[in-house]
Write an enzyme that holds these catalytic residues in place. Structure first.
Site, PDB file in Angstrom:
ATOM      1  CG  ASP A  73      -3.026   7.203  49.688  1.00 35.04           C
ATOM      2  OD1 ASP A  73      -4.062   7.617  49.164  1.00 35.04           O
ATOM      3  OD2 ASP A  73      -2.288   6.340  49.163  1.00 35.04           O
ATOM      4  NE  ARG A  81      -0.200   5.531  52.696  1.00 38.68           N
ATOM      5  CZ  ARG A  81      -1.006   4.503  52.832  1.00 38.68           C
ATOM      6  NH1 ARG A  81      -1.022   3.835  53.979  1.00 38.68           N
ATOM      7  NH2 ARG A  81      -1.804   4.132  51.857  1.00 38.68           N
ATOM      8  NE  ARG A 142      -9.488   5.313  53.715  1.00 41.36           N
ATOM      9  CZ  ARG A 142      -9.265   4.661  52.571  1.00 41.36           C
ATOM     10  NH1 ARG A 142      -9.610   3.368  52.439  1.00 41.36           N
ATOM     11  NH2 ARG A 142      -8.718   5.293  51.549  1.00 41.36           N
ATOM     12  CE  LYS A 172      -8.306   8.471  49.247  1.00 40.17           C
ATOM     13  NZ  LYS A 172      -6.895   8.131  49.497  1.00 40.17           N
ATOM     14  CG  HIS A 173     -11.744   5.346  46.509  1.00 37.88           C
ATOM     15  ND1 HIS A 173     -12.047   5.558  47.839  1.00 37.88           N
ATOM     16  CD2 HIS A 173     -10.402   5.121  46.465  1.00 37.88           C
ATOM     17  CE1 HIS A 173     -10.957   5.442  48.578  1.00 37.88           C
ATOM     18  NE2 HIS A 173      -9.931   5.189  47.779  1.00 37.88           N
ATOM     19  CG  HIS A 185      -6.560  -2.528  49.542  1.00 40.14           C
ATOM     20  ND1 HIS A 185      -7.546  -1.701  50.013  1.00 40.14           N
ATOM     21  CD2 HIS A 185      -5.497  -1.730  49.248  1.00 40.14           C
ATOM     22  CE1 HIS A 185      -7.100  -0.446  50.009  1.00 40.14           C
ATOM     23  NE2 HIS A 185      -5.869  -0.442  49.568  1.00 40.14           N
ATOM     24  CG  ASP A 257      -7.149   2.892  44.430  1.00 43.95           C
ATOM     25  OD1 ASP A 257      -5.967   3.062  44.790  1.00 43.95           O
ATOM     26  OD2 ASP A 257      -8.073   2.725  45.242  1.00 43.95           O
TER      27      ASP A 257
END
Length: 365
Positions: A73, A81, A142, A172-173, A185, A257
């Site tokens: 990601d 990351r 985002r 996504k998503h 999450h 996901d």
């Protein structure tokens, strides 16, 4: 497909997370017994560029018959990351505020250059959700923009350039996480828009992505009762196959996901969710925590589901075919003989030309 062949290939449907800064022996064992579709890197797997390049080099070689995806990601902003000395990119909302397609294309080219340098072949970007809900706790900046047309225009540009530079993109998503007030999450978000609104707004960026031949699309763990009154999108045949595959005509790879997110895991055991996701039309599932026993149980569950008729062999073969076709498009037929050298990485990562692009984007923060 014989039972033994099925068992050796079923792992192509899994993209696995792992713990540590080297590939663990358990992951290698999983790949040896079942095959493996790919790995996904998180911050816990990353120390410095040479180590990342070594992990990517080994990860791509986990299965002898077909290279594995090495994925991450790397969106920019708070979901990135790869930190310095990689270029640290501002959030994607800056591109939306700029309205500058050329800037988005320069960003995508620079992003691809740095990922390719270490051996990353699949980036879970761009986010195609539309920021229509200011209280959304998970998407926010985002998202590229709060207008469907802008997300579609800029998202398609990023996809075209990323993929022209040799990195597979992921929209996504699906079918749209932008207008939620909770984080998948932690719980299952509810979206109560009628189908007409979804087709007029949320689906527009995905249509543009499909026109740009996006390699992969990731499903959202959201509940849309107007489309399916029973199951979340990732596990819904109506949404994954009926809408994305049949209505929108998407022929690429559909990925779930992470199945360990609470939106799914609260109500479904991961192995059962893996079967439902593939049956719904996903061509691969992400299981990211690094719990290899859960990953192995999911693969065993997929094998058993085919054997007892709950999952058709034709659906599995179709998913494997789509994975293979995408890998033939983006992964090199001959893998490099060694990871990138420190000298090459120093010349590529965080180079001045990339920092100039990041600075231009940051002006619109």
């Amino acid at each position: 497909m014989s039972p033994s062949t099925l068992r050796r290939q079923i792992g192509q449907l899994l993209i696995a997370g792992f713990n540590g800064v080297e590939l663990p022996v358990e992951l290698r064992s999983l790949a040896r017994d079942f095959g493996l579709g790919g790995i996904i890197l998180f911050a816990r797997n990353i120390v410095e560029p040479e180590q990342v390049a070594a992990v990517c080099y080994e990860g791509a070689r986990l299965t002898p018959d077909m290279p594995a995806w090495v994925s991450v990601d790397q969106e920019g902003g708070r979901v990135a990351r790869l930190k310095r000395p990689f270029t640290e990119w501002p959030p994607m909302a800056t591109l939306g505020r700029s309205g500058d397609v050329a800037l988005a294309e320069r960003f995508a080219a620079a992003l691809a250059t740095e990922m390719k340098a270490v051996g990353i072949t699949l980036d879970y970007a761009p986010v195609l959700d539309i920021h229509t809900n200011p209280k959304n706790p998970v998407i926010g900046d985002r998202a590229l923009a709060d207008k469907a047309e802008e997300v579609a225009r800029l998202g398609a540009a990023i996809i075209r350039v990323l993929q022209a530079e040799g990195v597979a993109a992921c929209g996504k998503h699906f079918p749209g996480h932008g207008d939620t007030s909770s984080d998948s999450h932690h719980e299952l978000p509810l979206i109560e828009h009628p189908p007409e609104r979804l087709r007029d707004v949320e689906l527009l960026p995905f249509k543009a992505a499909i026109a740009a031949e996006v390699a992969t699309i990731m499903t959202a763990h959201i509940f849309m009762p107007a489309l399916d009154e029973t199951r979340p999108a990732t596990l819904s045949t109506r949404i994954v196959t009926g809408m994305l595959r049949d209505e929108l005509g998407y022929e690429g790879v559909i990925l779930s996901d992470d199945l360990e997110m609470k939106a799914i895991a609260r109500d479904y055991q991961v192995p059962a969710a893996a079967v439902l996701a593939i049956d719904a039309g996903c061509d691969g599932v992400l299981i990211c925590s690094g719990d290899w026993e859960t990953q192995a149980a999911a693969l065993e569950s997929l094998v058993y589901a085919v054997e007892d008729g709950r999952l058709s062999l034709a659906r599995v073969e179709d998913a494997l075919k789509r994975q293979r076709r995408a890998k033939e498009r983006f992964l090199p037929r001959t893998l490099p003989e060694r990871p990138a050298t420190l000298r090459t990485l120093r010349q590529t990562l965080g180079q001045d030309a990339h920092l100039v692009i990041a600075d231009e984007m940051a002006r619109f923060a």
